[in-house]
Design a protein around this motif. Structure first.
Motif, PDB file in Angstrom:
ATOM      1  N   GLY A   1       0.808  -1.215   0.000  1.00 48.71           N
ATOM      2  CA  GLY A   1       0.000   0.000   0.000  1.00 48.71           C
ATOM      3  C   GLY A   1       0.841   1.265   0.000  1.00 48.71           C
ATOM      4  N   THR A   2       0.165   2.378  -0.324  1.00 50.56           N
ATOM      5  CA  THR A   2       0.882   3.649  -0.452  1.00 50.56           C
ATOM      6  C   THR A   2       1.448   4.135   0.886  1.00 50.56           C
ATOM      7  OG1 THR A   2      -1.267   4.738  -0.304  1.00 50.56           O
ATOM      8  CG2 THR A   2      -0.361   4.461  -2.513  1.00 50.56           C
ATOM      9  N   GLY A   3       0.720   3.833   1.983  1.00 50.95           N
ATOM     10  CA  GLY A   3       1.211   4.228   3.311  1.00 50.95           C
ATOM     11  C   GLY A   3       2.474   3.449   3.655  1.00 50.95           C
ATOM     12  N   HIS A   4       2.436   2.170   3.373  1.00 56.06           N
ATOM     13  CA  HIS A   4       3.598   1.294   3.604  1.00 56.06           C
ATOM     14  C   HIS A   4       4.783   1.750   2.749  1.00 56.06           C
ATOM     15  CE1 HIS A   4       5.898  -2.526   2.921  1.00 56.06           C
ATOM     16  NE2 HIS A   4       5.771  -2.597   4.235  1.00 56.06           N
ATOM     17  N   ALA A   5       4.488   2.198   1.539  1.00 56.26           N
ATOM     18  CA  ALA A   5       5.549   2.664   0.635  1.00 56.26           C
ATOM     19  C   ALA A   5       6.257   3.887   1.217  1.00 56.26           C
ATOM     20  CB  ALA A   5       4.974   2.977  -0.742  1.00 56.26           C
ATOM     21  N   VAL A   6       5.471   4.847   1.678  1.00 55.25           N
ATOM     22  CA  VAL A   6       6.071   6.068   2.236  1.00 55.25           C
ATOM     23  C   VAL A   6       6.876   5.733   3.497  1.00 55.25           C
ATOM     24  CG1 VAL A   6       5.566   8.332   3.255  1.00 55.25           C
ATOM     25  CG2 VAL A   6       4.358   7.594   1.185  1.00 55.25           C
ATOM     26  N   LYS A   7       6.381   4.738   4.236  1.00 58.40           N
ATOM     27  CA  LYS A   7       7.079   4.319   5.456  1.00 58.40           C
ATOM     28  C   LYS A   7       8.518   3.871   5.157  1.00 58.40           C
ATOM     29  CE  LYS A   7       5.513   2.011   9.636  1.00 58.40           C
ATOM     30  NZ  LYS A   7       4.474   1.147  10.205  1.00 58.40           N
ATOM     31  N   GLN A   8       8.717   3.279   4.004  1.00 57.59           N
ATOM     32  CA  GLN A   8      10.062   2.795   3.645  1.00 57.59           C
ATOM     33  C   GLN A   8      11.038   3.960   3.442  1.00 57.59           C
ATOM     34  OE1 GLN A   8       9.957  -0.563   3.991  1.00 57.59           O
ATOM     35  NE2 GLN A   8       7.784  -0.021   4.228  1.00 57.59           N
ATOM     36  N   ALA A   9      10.479   5.145   3.216  1.00 55.36           N
ATOM     37  CA  ALA A   9      11.320   6.309   2.920  1.00 55.36           C
ATOM     38  C   ALA A   9      11.460   7.249   4.112  1.00 55.36           C
ATOM     39  CB  ALA A   9      10.721   7.075   1.735  1.00 55.36           C
ATOM     40  N   VAL A  10      10.615   7.025   5.138  1.00 56.21           N
ATOM     41  CA  VAL A  10      10.438   8.071   6.148  1.00 56.21           C
ATOM     42  C   VAL A  10      11.718   8.357   6.945  1.00 56.21           C
ATOM     43  CG1 VAL A  10       9.549   6.653   8.054  1.00 56.21           C
ATOM     44  CG2 VAL A  10       8.747   9.025   7.745  1.00 56.21           C
ATOM     45  N   GLU A  11      12.586   7.360   7.086  1.00 54.22           N
ATOM     46  CA  GLU A  11      13.824   7.617   7.851  1.00 54.22           C
ATOM     47  C   GLU A  11      14.671   8.723   7.202  1.00 54.22           C
ATOM     48  OE1 GLU A  11      17.165   4.826   7.321  1.00 54.22           O
ATOM     49  OE2 GLU A  11      15.781   3.526   6.215  1.00 54.22           O
ATOM     50  N   HIS A  12      14.463   8.938   5.911  1.00 52.93           N
ATOM     51  CA  HIS A  12      15.227   9.982   5.215  1.00 52.93           C
ATOM     52  C   HIS A  12      14.522  11.337   5.228  1.00 52.93           C
ATOM     53  CE1 HIS A  12      17.739   6.745   3.752  1.00 52.93           C
ATOM     54  NE2 HIS A  12      16.658   6.122   3.305  1.00 52.93           N
ATOM     55  N   CYS A  13      13.263  11.344   5.720  1.00 56.03           N
ATOM     56  CA  CYS A  13      12.435  12.550   5.593  1.00 56.03           C
ATOM     57  C   CYS A  13      12.524  13.437   6.822  1.00 56.03           C
ATOM     58  CB  CYS A  13      10.983  12.162   5.353  1.00 56.03           C
ATOM     59  SG  CYS A  13      10.746  11.202   3.854  1.00 56.03           S
ATOM     60  N   ASP A  14      13.729  13.803   7.224  1.00 56.70           N
ATOM     61  CA  ASP A  14      13.887  14.645   8.411  1.00 56.70           C
ATOM     62  C   ASP A  14      13.836  16.117   8.012  1.00 56.70           C
ATOM     63  OD1 ASP A  14      16.113  14.417   6.894  1.00 56.70           O
ATOM     64  OD2 ASP A  14      17.532  14.160   8.551  1.00 56.70           O
ATOM     65  N   THR A  15      12.787  16.474   7.314  1.00 56.50           N
ATOM     66  CA  THR A  15      12.645  17.841   6.817  1.00 56.50           C
ATOM     67  C   THR A  15      11.323  18.429   7.298  1.00 56.50           C
ATOM     68  OG1 THR A  15      11.771  16.849   4.801  1.00 56.50           O
ATOM     69  CG2 THR A  15      14.045  17.612   4.725  1.00 56.50           C
TER      70      THR A  15
ATOM     71  N   ASN B   1      -8.938  12.014  -5.104  1.00 53.60           N
ATOM     72  CA  ASN B   1      -7.550  12.161  -4.680  1.00 53.60           C
ATOM     73  C   ASN B   1      -6.631  11.842  -5.863  1.00 53.60           C
ATOM     74  OD1 ASN B   1      -5.097  12.068  -3.295  1.00 53.60           O
ATOM     75  ND2 ASN B   1      -5.452   9.984  -2.518  1.00 53.60           N
ATOM     76  N   THR B   2      -5.757  12.788  -6.203  1.00 60.64           N
ATOM     77  CA  THR B   2      -4.776  12.500  -7.260  1.00 60.64           C
ATOM     78  C   THR B   2      -3.670  11.587  -6.727  1.00 60.64           C
ATOM     79  OG1 THR B   2      -3.339  14.344  -6.659  1.00 60.64           O
ATOM     80  CG2 THR B   2      -5.104  14.801  -8.273  1.00 60.64           C
ATOM     81  N   GLY B   3      -3.551  11.520  -5.401  1.00 59.75           N
ATOM     82  CA  GLY B   3      -2.497  10.738  -4.772  1.00 59.75           C
ATOM     83  C   GLY B   3      -1.328  11.614  -4.340  1.00 59.75           C
ATOM     84  N   LEU B   4      -1.210  12.791  -4.935  1.00 61.51           N
ATOM     85  CA  LEU B   4      -0.103  13.689  -4.595  1.00 61.51           C
ATOM     86  C   LEU B   4      -0.462  14.444  -3.318  1.00 61.51           C
ATOM     87  CD1 LEU B   4       0.484  12.707  -7.359  1.00 61.51           C
ATOM     88  CD2 LEU B   4       1.054  15.001  -8.078  1.00 61.51           C
ATOM     89  N   MET B   5       0.485  14.488  -2.419  1.00 62.46           N
ATOM     90  CA  MET B   5       0.164  14.948  -1.081  1.00 62.46           C
ATOM     91  C   MET B   5       1.357  15.664  -0.464  1.00 62.46           C
ATOM     92  SD  MET B   5      -1.303  12.368   1.838  1.00 62.46           S
ATOM     93  CE  MET B   5      -2.582  11.575   0.910  1.00 62.46           C
ATOM     94  N   ALA B   6       1.092  16.763   0.243  1.00 61.64           N
ATOM     95  CA  ALA B   6       2.144  17.456   0.992  1.00 61.64           C
ATOM     96  C   ALA B   6       1.863  17.259   2.473  1.00 61.64           C
ATOM     97  CB  ALA B   6       2.157  18.934   0.637  1.00 61.64           C
ATOM     98  N   LEU B   7       2.914  16.986   3.237  1.00 61.60           N
ATOM     99  CA  LEU B   7       2.720  16.618   4.645  1.00 61.60           C
ATOM    100  C   LEU B   7       3.712  17.332   5.549  1.00 61.60           C
ATOM    101  CD1 LEU B   7       2.800  13.090   3.330  1.00 61.60           C
ATOM    102  CD2 LEU B   7       0.891  13.680   4.809  1.00 61.60           C
ATOM    103  N   ASN B   8       3.253  17.590   6.761  1.00 62.60           N
ATOM    104  CA  ASN B   8       4.119  18.128   7.802  1.00 62.60           C
ATOM    105  C   ASN B   8       5.167  17.066   8.147  1.00 62.60           C
ATOM    106  OD1 ASN B   8       5.193  18.580  10.433  1.00 62.60           O
ATOM    107  ND2 ASN B   8       3.485  19.978  10.876  1.00 62.60           N
ATOM    108  N   GLY B   9       6.413  17.371   7.930  1.00 59.36           N
ATOM    109  CA  GLY B   9       7.485  16.387   8.107  1.00 59.36           C
ATOM    110  C   GLY B   9       7.699  15.974   9.544  1.00 59.36           C
ATOM    111  N   GLN B  10       7.337  16.873  10.476  1.00 61.55           N
ATOM    112  CA  GLN B  10       7.532  16.516  11.887  1.00 61.55           C
ATOM    113  C   GLN B  10       6.487  15.505  12.376  1.00 61.55           C
ATOM    114  OE1 GLN B  10       8.523  20.323  11.796  1.00 61.55           O
ATOM    115  NE2 GLN B  10      10.432  19.185  11.484  1.00 61.55           N
ATOM    116  N   LYS B  11       5.307  15.548  11.739  1.00 59.40           N
ATOM    117  CA  LYS B  11       4.224  14.689  12.232  1.00 59.40           C
ATOM    118  C   LYS B  11       4.098  13.376  11.461  1.00 59.40           C
ATOM    119  CE  LYS B  11       1.489  18.549  13.976  1.00 59.40           C
ATOM    120  NZ  LYS B  11       0.185  19.208  14.022  1.00 59.40           N
TER     121      LYS B  11
END
Ligand code: UD1
Ligand code: CA
Length: 450
Positions: A78-92, A165-175
């Motif tokens: 799933g898309t949530g699981h996919a983003v999870k694989q990248a999150v360790e790099h998302c310290d922005t 939903n187009t699927g494209l999403m902007a998110l607060n990096g801290q949360k």
């Protein structure tokens, strides 16, 4: 504000029915993933993370020159699981999620989406569709985005919503990290939905909004070759519009293809069915006839390329006159006002100012001076079966029709080579060189039919 862009590229893309990974299928000559990586860097992203599942080595090799981080998603849960694989790099401060199979999204649209994070923690790019089947539906509550409901989980009332939903999403990096940790797969598809973050944001007092994209073409996905072809047309339409706004006349903007980068001057005219590949530069006042293919070449000011010419890796000087049916291959350098006519092939050849090769010739591994005339059917015999050799023709020389110039060989300044000559030794300057025997006429009767 620091920014990470996460590009989802792990889907298998079975609908392409292809040995080539979906995200490597090209639009405008560039892999879809390449378009999205470009967009990410156009946004000045501090980090660009590509989540891949299949053909990792192939993808990494294709983009080895790009400073992207690769995150593997071994199983597509799933898309949530996919983003999870990248999150360790998302310290922005901000994280933007893009899809590798949505190649045409503009950087300006991404900026609008990111700007929505000034007032919100989640900003989803939405679009109104006449046929929303299959998409996640946008459930609004006033200005607030209440939830995204996947098609397969939606009620009859929710299915009637045409904003998706187009699927494209902007998110607060801290949360983001905390939200991802709370995702579960209790839904119709048993997937970890990134879209569930909208509901999670609501419960922890964060805000979610949907930003409408008014150009559905921009956010269209390319899952099969029909959609890929549609994306190609949208891209080409954009290229054509950019060219026309830059001062190029396109006789039919629907019949030009740019597969790479086309740099242009002003008052250029391009007739129908021309294809430009790689890096091509056209100077002011260039005219290109119908059905030309031009790749990795520079065409000088005022040059005329007549129909059905094929030009690759060449430099064409100002006011040169090419074609119809000319083939200029790599390493061709034509000085100003030179002329290459029909059914002439050139390769690794420099041709001087005002020189002409007007008909049916092959000129390869050659240096041709200024004001040279090369007659019809002249061949530079550059290849001995093992090595290539050079033909040098000095200024003012005249090569008679049907001559073979067996390289290595030189023709001197103002030399004349008689028609039908097979030149195996150098032809001296200012003289007429002939290699055939004297002309004879014999008494001879043509055989007659029995
Ligand atoms: C997703 C959205 C849906 C939206 C639609 C737009 C979710 C749960 N749903 O639908 O609301 O309308 O996109 O197209 O987010 N991918 C991965 N790993 C995975 C799953 C997907 O990398 O495990 C990638 C795919 O390669 C693709 C993108 O994510 O680029 C979207 O996946 P896809 O299956 O096409 O979309 P849906 O999940 O059906
Ligand atoms: Ca899916």
């Amino acid at each position: 504000m620091s920014l990470s862009v996460v590009i989802l590229a792990a889907g298998q893309g079975t609908r392409m029915r292809s040995a080539l990974p979906k995200v490597l299928h090209p639009v405008g000559g560039k892999p879809m993933l390449g378009h999205v990586i470009n967009t990410a860097f156009e946004l000045d992203a501090d980090k660009v993370i590509v989540v891949y599942g299949h053909a990792g080595e192939r993808l990494k090799a294709e983009f080895s020159g790009e400073p992207v981080i690769w995150a593997e998603q071994a199983e597509q849960l799933g898309t949530g699981h996919a983003v999870k694989q990248a999150v360790e790099h998302c310290d922005t401060d901000q994280v933007l999620v893009l899809y590798a199979d949505v190649p045409l999204v503009r950087a300006s649209t991404c900026r609008t989406l990111l700007a929505a994070l000034d007032q919100a923690d989640v900003a989803v790019l939405s679009v109104e569709l006449d046929h929303p089947t299959g998409y996640g539906r946008i459930q609004r509550d006033g200005d607030r985005l209440a939830a995204i409901v996947e098609h397969k989980d939606a009620s009859v009332e929710q299915l009637a919503i045409s904003e998706v939903n187009t699927g494209l999403m902007a998110l607060n990096g801290q949360k983001l990290n905390a939200w991802l940790a709370q995702l579960n797969n209790n839904n119709a598809q048993g997937e970890y939905y990134l879209t569930d973050i909208v509901g999670l944001a609501d419960t922890d007092g964060s805000t979610a909004v949907a930003v409408v994209c008014d150009d559905a073409d921009e956010v269209a996905g390319a899952n099969d070759r029909v959609q890929l072809a549609a994306a190609e047309r949208v891209w080409q339409h954009r290229q054509a519009e950019t060219l026309m706004r830059a001062g190029v006349t396109l006789l039919d903007p629907a019949r030009v293809d740019v597969r790479g980068t086309l740099s242009v001057g002003q008052d250029i005219e391009v007739d129908v069915n021309c294809v430009f590949e790689g890096d091509v530069t056209l100077g002011d006042d260039v005219r290109i006839g119908a059905n030309c293919v031009i790749k990795d070449s520079r065409i000088g000011k005022g040059a005329v390329i007549k129909p059905f010419s094929h030009i690759e890796g060449a430099y064409v000087g100002a006011k040169a006159d090419i074609g119809p049916y000319a083939r200029l291959r790599e390493g061709t350098e034509l000085a100003p006002q030179s002329k290459i006519g029909n059914f002439v092939e050139t390769k690794k050849a420099t041709i001087g100012v005002g020189s002409k090769v007007n008909h049916l010739s092959y000129v390869g591994d050659a240096e041709v001076g200024d004001n040279v005339n090369i007659g019809a059917g002249t061949i530079t015999c550059n290849y001995d079966g093992a090595n290539k050799h050079k033909t040098i023709i000095a200024d003012g020389a005249f090569i008679g029709s049907g001559s073979n110039l067996v390289a290595p060989v030189q023709v001197g300044k103002n030399a004349t080579v008689g028609a039908g000559t097979t030149l195996r030794k150098d032809a001296p300057e200012e003289q007429l060189t002939l290699t055939k025997g004297r002309q004879q006429s014999l008494d001879w009767l043509r055989p007659t039919k029995n």
